[in-house]
Every structure is written in structure tokens, then in C-alpha cells.
Design an enzyme around this catalytic site. Structure first.
Site: not given
Length: 248
Positions: A22, A27, A39, A68, A73, A133, A209
């Protein structure tokens, strides 16, 4: 290399880290830039966080890439985001392969432009042999919609007689979710200061967490990621038990 990586206990790593990325727009606004610039910078953060997650030894990194709700936007921003996501992933695919990172997606791809789905699926196929990963993009994703879809699937199985009512349990629900082949997140990170989950992996984070930071996603560094893991490792995860029970 991150200056904090040596402080991480490699024997107590979170297997699965989920992130709510977020703050891209805010920013950019702080810097007098167009939201699209935020972005673009956010993509650079995805690259470095993927690198540090892989280096540390995290097995799954799931990024809330497009919800969704984001379809609401302005169209210009949505179109630019879709194109940016595709171009960025295509550009990064060679490095993903080099670093043994496997790419996948979760979400309702039926709402996405056909060009985006096809090109992203090509990248997923290109990395399918990787076994390091697992980088998971939550695209056109809604946790409530995911749960509705799971309920419909289970109801259809019960209707067809392939699933008994008595066999509908937590495991059956988990197997009907987009994340059926993944462990639940151990750690959820949200950037940019908001203290909410925003319809993200609601079933899966039951015992995760939660870690919140005021930093906008474009400013989130490798050290910040390591600090989140260090904080995770300082917590006592009891899963409903007492401290005495888990210390045995």
C-alpha cells in the site's frame, strides 16, 4: 546484502509471508508526481523484496497486487496498472528463472483483460520448473469472493453426491480456496500505515502474525523486510495453547 539479515534466525523463518503493498499513490502525491509514477516505483520494490525473501529462505511470498475493489478506480489508472504488471513481470521473468523463483497467480482472472492473462500465464509456464521461492501474485483478488466461490464448489459437490455433508470441515474449505496448494501465511505485512486487512486472505491469516509499518511501499527496503521477520521471530505463537504448553 541487507545489514539485518545476519540477525535472522534461519531456523525460525516464516514459511509464507503475505504482503499488502500500500501507498504507491500517496508516495507519488507527496512528490508532486502522477499516481502512475508511484506504481512504477512500487514495481522496483517488488523486485528487491522478492530478492531478499529468496535470499533469506522464505518459501512463499504472496503480494496483494490488484484487488477486485481496484476495478472501481479510474479506467486510465486501471489500464495503466494492468499494462505495468504484465510488462514488469515479463521483464523480470529471466531473473526469476535465474534465481529459481516460481511465479503463480491467485484471483478471478475472468475479469482481467485477455492479453494480460495470456502473457502472465506464459511467464508462469516459463518459471514452472523453478523450486525455490514461490512468488504469488494476488490479481483481481477478493477474499470474500474467494470464500463465495469455495462455498459454491462445496455445495455443487454435495449436490452431486461427491462430498458428504459430514465431510465438510475446515480442510474441505481450505482445499476449495485459491491457495489450496499453499501453506497459510505465517506473517502478514502491510505498508503505508493503514491498520486493516482489506479483504485479503481472510480465511488463511487466522493465525498469522500481523506487522504494520508507516512506510509507503516504494520506500520499503530489504532491511525493512528483515526487520519484519525479526519482529515475527520475537513473538510467541501459541495457537490457542498456553506459554507453558508450547515451551515443552
Amino acid at each position: 546484502m541487507s545489514s539485518l539479515i545476519d540477525k535472522i534466525d534461519k531456523n525460525r523463518l516464516p514459511v509464507h509471508v503475505a504482503v499488502i503493498m500500500d501507498g504507491n499513490g500517496r508516495w507519488a502525491k507527496q512528490r508532486g508526481l502522477d499516481r502512475s509514477e508511484g506504481h512504477v516505483e512500487g514495481v522496483n520494490t517488488v523486485r528487491r523484496i522478492t530478492e531478499i525473501a529468496s535470499e533469506v529462505g522464505v518459501k512463499y511470498l504472496t503480494l496483494y497486487t490488484f484487488s477486485t475493489e481496484n476495478w472501481n478506480r479510474p479506467k486510465d489508472e486501471v489500464d495503466a496498472l494492468m499494462n505495468l504488471i504484465v510488462v514488469a513481470i515479463e521483464r523480470e521473468t529471466p531473473d526469476l528463472i535465474k534465481n529459481n523463483v516460481r511465479l503463480s497467480m491467485i484471483g478471478d482472472s475472468s475479469r482481467m483483460p485477455e492479453f494480460a492473462v495470456n502473457r502472465l500465464n506464459a511467464c508462469i509456464k516459463d518459471t514452472s520448473h523453478c523450486n525455490g521461492l514461490n512468488l504469488v501474485l494476488a490479481l483481481s483478488y477478493s477474499s470474500r469472493q474467494e470464500l463465495v466461490s469455495a462455498v459454491k464448489s462445496i455445495a455443487e459437490q454435495a449436490k452431486n453426491g461427491t462430498l458428504s455433508i459430514d465431510d465438510i470441515n475446515e480442510e474441505a474449505i481450505s482445499k476449495s480456496l485459491y491457495t489450496s496448494n499453499m501453506p497459510d501465511p505465517d506473517l502478514l505485512i502491510r505498508t503505508a500505515g493503514d491498520l486493516r486487512i482489506s479483504n485479503y486472505l481472510l480465511w488463511q491469516i487466522a493465525y498469522a502474525e500481523l506487522y504494520f509499518t508507516d512506510k509507503f511501499w516504494p520506500d520499503f527496503s530489504k532491511d525493512d523486510f528483515c526487520q519484519a521477520i525479526i519482529d515475527f521471530q520475537s513473538r510467541e505463537r501459541r495457537f490457542g495453547k498456553t506459554s507453558e504448553q508450547i515451551s515443552k
